[in-house]
Design a protein around this motif. Structure first.
Motif, PDB file in Angstrom:
ATOM      1  N   ARG A   1       9.922  40.942  49.756  1.00  0.00           N
ATOM      2  CA  ARG A   1      11.588  40.901  50.066  1.00  0.00           C
ATOM      3  C   ARG A   1      11.959  39.972  49.085  1.00  0.00           C
ATOM      4  O   ARG A   1      11.556  39.009  48.565  1.00  0.00           O
ATOM      5  CB  ARG A   1      11.686  40.343  51.442  1.00  0.00           C
ATOM      6  N   ARG A   2      13.478  40.157  49.073  1.00  0.00           N
ATOM      7  CA  ARG A   2      14.215  39.350  48.427  1.00  0.00           C
ATOM      8  C   ARG A   2      14.638  38.152  48.784  1.00  0.00           C
ATOM      9  O   ARG A   2      15.409  38.189  49.823  1.00  0.00           O
ATOM     10  CB  ARG A   2      15.390  40.167  47.778  1.00  0.00           C
ATOM     11  N   TYR A   3      14.225  36.921  48.438  1.00  0.00           N
ATOM     12  CA  TYR A   3      14.457  35.757  49.233  1.00  0.00           C
ATOM     13  C   TYR A   3      13.840  34.591  48.304  1.00  0.00           C
ATOM     14  O   TYR A   3      13.176  34.530  47.348  1.00  0.00           O
ATOM     15  CB  TYR A   3      14.052  35.380  50.467  1.00  0.00           C
TER      16      TYR A   3
ATOM     17  N   SER B   1       9.449  37.301  43.780  1.00  0.00           N
ATOM     18  CA  SER B   1       8.435  37.925  44.657  1.00  0.00           C
ATOM     19  C   SER B   1       7.248  37.914  43.590  1.00  0.00           C
ATOM     20  O   SER B   1       6.053  38.126  44.077  1.00  0.00           O
ATOM     21  CB  SER B   1       8.915  39.330  44.926  1.00  0.00           C
TER      22      SER B   1
ATOM     23  N   ALA C   1      10.607  34.939  55.293  1.00  0.00           N
ATOM     24  CA  ALA C   1      11.428  35.775  54.663  1.00  0.00           C
ATOM     25  C   ALA C   1      12.626  36.266  55.258  1.00  0.00           C
ATOM     26  O   ALA C   1      13.850  36.441  54.690  1.00  0.00           O
ATOM     27  CB  ALA C   1      10.693  37.116  54.772  1.00  0.00           C
TER      28      ALA C   1
ATOM     29  N   SER D   1       4.335  42.547  53.181  1.00  0.00           N
ATOM     30  CA  SER D   1       5.832  43.224  53.606  1.00  0.00           C
ATOM     31  C   SER D   1       6.446  41.885  53.721  1.00  0.00           C
ATOM     32  O   SER D   1       8.008  42.095  53.606  1.00  0.00           O
ATOM     33  CB  SER D   1       5.672  43.469  55.111  1.00  0.00           C
TER      34      SER D   1
ATOM     35  N   GLY E   1      16.253  35.237  53.808  1.00  0.00           N
ATOM     36  CA  GLY E   1      16.852  36.306  53.432  1.00  0.00           C
ATOM     37  C   GLY E   1      18.489  36.527  53.861  1.00  0.00           C
ATOM     38  O   GLY E   1      19.470  36.794  53.405  1.00  0.00           O
TER      39      GLY E   1
END
Length: 592
Positions: A22-24, A73, A388, A18, A392
């Motif tokens: 994520r986008r970071y 990712s 994350a 999870s 983010g």
């Protein structure tokens, strides 16, 4: 057994999935994205300058394929895949060394949820470290096969050992500390040995460490050769430590407690939480009791065997960082050291369970399972809340500004950078857990550039679309068209100017001349709660040894007397250490 290995392979995906999807990005990720595309070969040269040419090659090729922030990712997925393979491989090796199925699976799982593994899973550019760990595990497997060969097949045994040394060399050329996972598996094999002969155990351990040392030496020779031939230029960081006693004190007070705390994180800003020192004490207590039980089972030779293994393998697990001049106690350099103590913690718990033959082993395995489950929950939570989510949030603020840039307008952009204490995460440790990425102007520039590359992929000169500046001090009103304020909370301007500098190793600090005279080394040690706790556990360990060992009454009485003397003597030592600066200041006054 294959089913268990398959479940262990999937476990890191359940824990970290999870977060990693994520986008970071995190700090260096953004610069490396641009360098892989615009400056081919630079990442390889920079990493090779620090003795990590294979790291540089892997990172450059993979980052070029990732291409964008969203693609990072994919690199984190490679990390988690590597950790899954690592868990399965460790489980199979532990089973071959005589561990029962459940404890072997739990120890393998534990090695994928400790803080060093969390960093590898959550930071995109750390994925080659998972490859290095796998090579270190492979090196141990090859060495074990070679050293187990009968005398009539000695040449084949040497060939397997040589292959193990080459694998360890490759691991070291990726990331120096990752190959030291060899020591973790050596610890797991040693605690299962039934040989009570201390000399035989020492020779057995020395043969394995010789293979490990051969791989490290081969990597060092190749690195030095690449510098001599002019293939790469050595980094200023490639300097050996000269003050070994001072480094030892630093290791005991700053590094070792992080490893002993196992799943509990340290905190840079507010200091270690209470649970941190409780976990350090629990680890030392369980290992001390397990060592005492080993003495009850195998006598003094068994105690000496475990103590020797703890000291030697802890030193082996941290030798690369210990010999380097740099002092930066990050978790990503602690995988092997944490792994060694995790193995002894688990083995001690299982040993104590044997003291209750009826239900003890099951209870001990259940306790170990509960410990691993809590560690896994912490790993899941920390990968989200300390990697994350805060990264983010920074990325989202930068994206708001990047969306305001329109081709042809060439707006003036200013980013108000933040300080490390301005993190939106609930806690922070150095440049890893909960840290801030945009604390310098170069990170802000690289991140903004990466966002515009995603927005205008066909644009050849992204930098020509805007004029950029960044800093910690807000600009005058109206001087910039786009203002991106990354501060999480407002601070007094005077305090902000005095806030800590961007993260850097302590050896780079340039304000040493502004500080007062340093405290004596003994005082610095006594001011560390971990050192005082460690001293307190010495008489406790002797007390447990005296109670549980099957020695003559006179020997046990001697141990009890030594416990009392040490309790008084170590308390005196701590008081003298704390009072030493006072005596030093009062000395001249008394003489006058």
């Amino acid at each position: 057994m294959p089913a268990t290995a398959a479940l262990l392979f999937l476990l890191p995906w359940v824990i970290y999935g999870s977060a990693i999807l994520r986008r970071y990005g995190l700090r260096d990720d953004y610069a490396i994205l641009r360098e892989a595309r615009e400056e081919p070969g630079k990442i390889l040269r920079v990493c090779a300058a620090m003795g990590r040419p294979l790291y540089g090659w892997l990172l450059e090729v993979s980052t070029r394929e990732a291409g964008t922030i969203t693609g990072l990712s994919g690199l984190r997925m490679l990390s988690v895949t590597g950790l899954g393979l690592l868990a399965a491989a460790v489980f199979l090796l532990l089973r071959r060394e005589g561990w029962r199925t459940a404890p072997a699976a739990l120890v393998a799982a534990l090695l994928t949820v400790m803080p060093p593994a969390q960093v590898i899973a959550s930071w995109s550019i750390c994925w080659p470290q998972a490859v290095a760990l796998l090579l270190g595990v492979g090196a141990f497997a090859l060495a074990r096969r070679g050293l187990a060969m009968p005398p009539e097949a000695a040449w084949r045994g040497r060939a397997w050992c040589l292959a193990g040394a080459v694998a360890l060399c490759a691991s070291t050329l990726i990331y120096q500390v990752s190959g030291l996972v060899f020591a973790v598996l050596l610890a797991a094999a040693l605690v299962m040995r039934e040989d009570a002969d201390l000399r035989a155990t020492a020779r057995w351990m020395a043969r394995h460490l010789l293979v490990m040392g051969g791989g490290l030496a081969l990597a060092l020779v190749l690195t030095r050769l690449s510098f001599l031939l002019g293939l790469f230029t050595p980094s200023p960081r490639m300097v050996l430590e000269k003050h070994l006693l001072d480094k030892t004190a630093w290791f005991v007070t700053q590094v070792l407690p992080n490893a002993l705390a196992l799943p509990v994180l340290n905190d840079t800003d507010s200091g270690p939480p209470g649970g941190y020192w409780l976990m350090v004490g629990l680890t030392l207590t369980v290992v001390a009791l397990g060592t005492a039980f080993q003495g009850r089972r195998a006598g003094r030779a068994g105690v000496a065997e475990w103590l020797l293994a703890l000291v030697v393998l802890s030193a082996a697990a941290y030798c690369a960082s210990f010999l380097a001049k740099e002092r930066w106690p990050t978790y990503r350099t602690l995988y092997a050291l944490t792994g060694v103590w995790s193995v002894f913690f688990a083995a001690s718990l299982l040993h104590l369970g044997r003291g209750w033959p009826t239900h003890g082993p099951r209870v001990a395995t259940a306790l170990l399972g509960g410990f691993v489950a809590v560690s896994a929950l912490l790993a899941h939570q920390q990968s989200l809340e300390l990697f994350a989510l805060p990264q983010g949030r920074e990325l989202a603020l930068m994206e708001q500004g990047a969306r305001q840039v329109e081709p042809g307008q060439r707006p003036r952009v200013y980013v108000i950078t933040v300080l490390q204490r301005d993190t939106s995460a609930p806690r922070r440790y150095l440049d890893e857990f909960g840290s801030v990425s945009v604390d310098t102007d170069w990170v802000a520039r690289e991140l903004f550039h990466a966002l515009l590359m995603e927005r205008f992929p066909a644009e050849r000169d992204i930098s020509g679309l805007y004029r950029f500046a960044a800093g910690a001090i807000p600009p005058a009103s109206g001087t910039y068209d786009i203002l991106i304020d990354l501060r999480q909370r407002q601070r007094d301007s005077t305090l902000a100017a005095l806030e800590q500098r961007p993260i850097q190793p302590t050896y780079l600090a340039d304000d040493a001349d502004l500080r007062g005279p340093p405290l004596p080394a003994l005082t610095q040690l006594c001011l560390q709660p971990g050192f005082v706790l460690l001293l307190g556990l010495v008489p406790l360990g002797l007390l447990c040894l005296g109670v549980m060992t099957r020695a003559r009454r006179s020997v046990r009485a001697g141990l009890m007397a030594l416990t009392i003397l040490l309790s008084l003597g170590l308390a005196r030592l701590v008081m003298m250490g704390l009072m030493e600066p006072i005596f030093a200041e009062a000395g001249p006054v008394v003489r006058e």
